[in-house]
Design a protein around this motif. Structure first.
Motif, PDB file in Angstrom:
ATOM      1  N   LEU A   7      -3.637   4.375  13.866  1.00 42.46           N
ATOM      2  CA  LEU A   7      -3.219   3.379  12.881  1.00 42.46           C
ATOM      3  C   LEU A   7      -2.442   4.072  11.782  1.00 42.46           C
ATOM      4  N   GLN A   8      -1.156   3.788  11.699  1.00 44.13           N
ATOM      5  CA  GLN A   8      -0.322   4.341  10.650  1.00 44.13           C
ATOM      6  C   GLN A   8       0.397   3.217   9.908  1.00 44.13           C
ATOM      7  N   SER A   9      -0.012   1.970  10.145  1.00 43.76           N
ATOM      8  CA  SER A   9       0.649   0.844   9.485  1.00 43.76           C
ATOM      9  C   SER A   9       0.286   0.820   8.017  1.00 43.76           C
ATOM     10  N   THR A  10       1.216   0.347   7.202  1.00 44.21           N
ATOM     11  CA  THR A  10       0.974   0.255   5.775  1.00 44.21           C
ATOM     12  C   THR A  10       1.234  -1.153   5.318  1.00 44.21           C
ATOM     13  N   GLY A  11       0.558  -1.555   4.251  1.00 40.95           N
ATOM     14  CA  GLY A  11       0.782  -2.881   3.711  1.00 40.95           C
ATOM     15  C   GLY A  11       0.690  -2.856   2.204  1.00 40.95           C
ATOM     16  N   GLY A 156      -5.481   3.037   8.096  1.00 38.08           N
ATOM     17  CA  GLY A 156      -5.398   4.260   8.865  1.00 38.08           C
ATOM     18  C   GLY A 156      -5.321   5.489   7.978  1.00 38.08           C
ATOM     19  N   GLU A 157      -4.938   6.593   8.599  1.00 38.62           N
ATOM     20  CA  GLU A 157      -4.845   7.864   7.892  1.00 38.62           C
ATOM     21  C   GLU A 157      -3.406   8.146   7.486  1.00 38.62           C
ATOM     22  N   GLY A 158      -3.255   9.169   6.644  1.00 41.99           N
ATOM     23  CA  GLY A 158      -1.915   9.621   6.279  1.00 41.99           C
ATOM     24  C   GLY A 158      -1.464   9.200   4.902  1.00 41.99           C
ATOM     25  N   ASP A 183      -5.845  16.616   4.037  1.00 46.78           N
ATOM     26  CA  ASP A 183      -6.066  15.232   3.621  1.00 46.78           C
ATOM     27  C   ASP A 183      -5.248  14.253   4.454  1.00 46.78           C
ATOM     28  N   ASP A 184      -4.022  14.620   4.772  1.00 47.48           N
ATOM     29  CA  ASP A 184      -3.124  13.749   5.537  1.00 47.48           C
ATOM     30  C   ASP A 184      -2.741  14.453   6.835  1.00 47.48           C
TER      31      ASP A 184
END
Length: 324
Positions: A7-11, A156-158, A183-184
């Motif tokens: 999961l790398q989606s952002t909102g 998700g992460e990142g 961390d990322d």
């Protein structure tokens, strides 16, 4: 709901195109919902509420304890609570279970203790808070300002450095956040997605074995290799909705994947020692008992591997495999 791996989606909320995290249209930001229908709290003697947290900057983390993507975020969540708590930050974990064993309070308490989690964790067994917040993923982070408005959402992460910078801005702390290695993590080299052993999801068992529901016997020879992202079984195994359970006195699993690490969500009523071989080389054994996530391979070589698991403990129970 969305799968937890990769999961790398952002909102960033539509009204949250924030300059220095001060919204141009503050009135249109979504108010953080209340915590609803929780089954109790760990690390807190009294229930927390969003109303009671008004005036603090709050970071809400939706997680589940067997999820490697969630586990990797614990160190910086602990660090933020310790560093920024005195200045007005409150980290809150909402534990929403993926598997049935994650609903059991003793399991959650033990997982919180083993991972060293030092902030409050609410147990959301019936997904009521998950639904109230319209959440979609493990892990998911909601940053709430002192007025109780969600100003940042990340799935998700990142995003640790970005979230820490936002926390510092909301707390009016000058200067940039320090970047901490790890961390990322860079997940771009992983080529094999998470898979499940039970029947609730698509079955990743190699098709040459004719995967079946219920109890069935399987075998493979020394030269046989599954397709990438698939596995082979040896022994008698019972496939249920969530898990795959070993019924014969011995059993083997062979997995082929492209990644540097492999994690297994597993359990065993009596301690089970797993003999691990990777690309023909013996590794340290892994002992499984408590229903949790276990690391079978913790390498640095992002290439194709064949990993063998062998055990002589009937009752070994497998739920999912995740790669890193």
């Amino acid at each position: 709901m969305d799968r937890r791996s990769f999961l790398q989606s952002t909102g960033l909320l539509a009204a949250g195109a924030l300059a220095g995290f001060v919204p141009a249209h503050a009135a249109s930001l979504r108010s953080a919902p209340e915590f609803t229908g929780l089954d109790g709290w760990v690390n807190s003697t009294t229930p927390l509420t969003m109303a009671g947290l008004r005036g603090k900057v709050v970071l809400v983390d939706f997680w589940t304890y067997s999820c490697i993507n969630c586990i990797r975020t614990v160190p910086y969540l602990n660090r933020w609570q310790e560093e920024y708590g005195p200045q007005g930050l409150q980290v809150v974990g909402i534990h929403t279970p993926e598997f049935g064993f994650e609903k059991m309070r003793p399991n959650v308490e033990l997982a919180v203790e083993k991972r060293g989690i030092r902030y409050p964790v609410g147990q959301d067994n019936d997904f009521k808070t998950w639904r109230a917040w319209s959440n979609r993923a493990w892990p998911a982070f909601y940053l709430v300002d002192r007025e109780g408005r969600i100003v940042l959402l990340r799935e998700g992460e990142g995003f640790a450095h970005e979230m820490e910078s936002a926390i510092r801005a909301l707390l009016n702390i000058a200067g940039p956040a320090t970047k901490h290695p790890g961390d990322d993590p860079d997940l771009s080299k992983i080529r094999t997605p998470e898979f499940y052993f039970g029947s609730q999801h698509d079955i990743a068992q190699d098709g040459t074995q004719r995967p079946r529901l219920g109890e069935a016997s399987y075998s493979f020879d020394a030269s046989q290799r599954p397709l990438n992202g698939k596995y082979l079984l040896d022994g008698s195994w019972n496939r249920e909705s969530e898990p795959l359970i070993l019924r014969s006195p011995t059993g083997r699993v062979r997995v082929r994947f492209t990644a540097a690490k492999m994690h297994l969500v597993a359990a065993s009523a009596q301690p089970a020692r797993l003999k691990i071989t990777v690309d023909g080389r013996a590794q340290d054994p892994v002992d499984v008992d408590f229903a949790s996530l276990y690391t079978l391979l913790d390498g640095k070589d992002y290439s194709e591997h064949v990993l063998d698991i062998e055990t002589d403990t009937p009752g070994l129970t497998l739920y999912s495999a995740t790669f890193g």
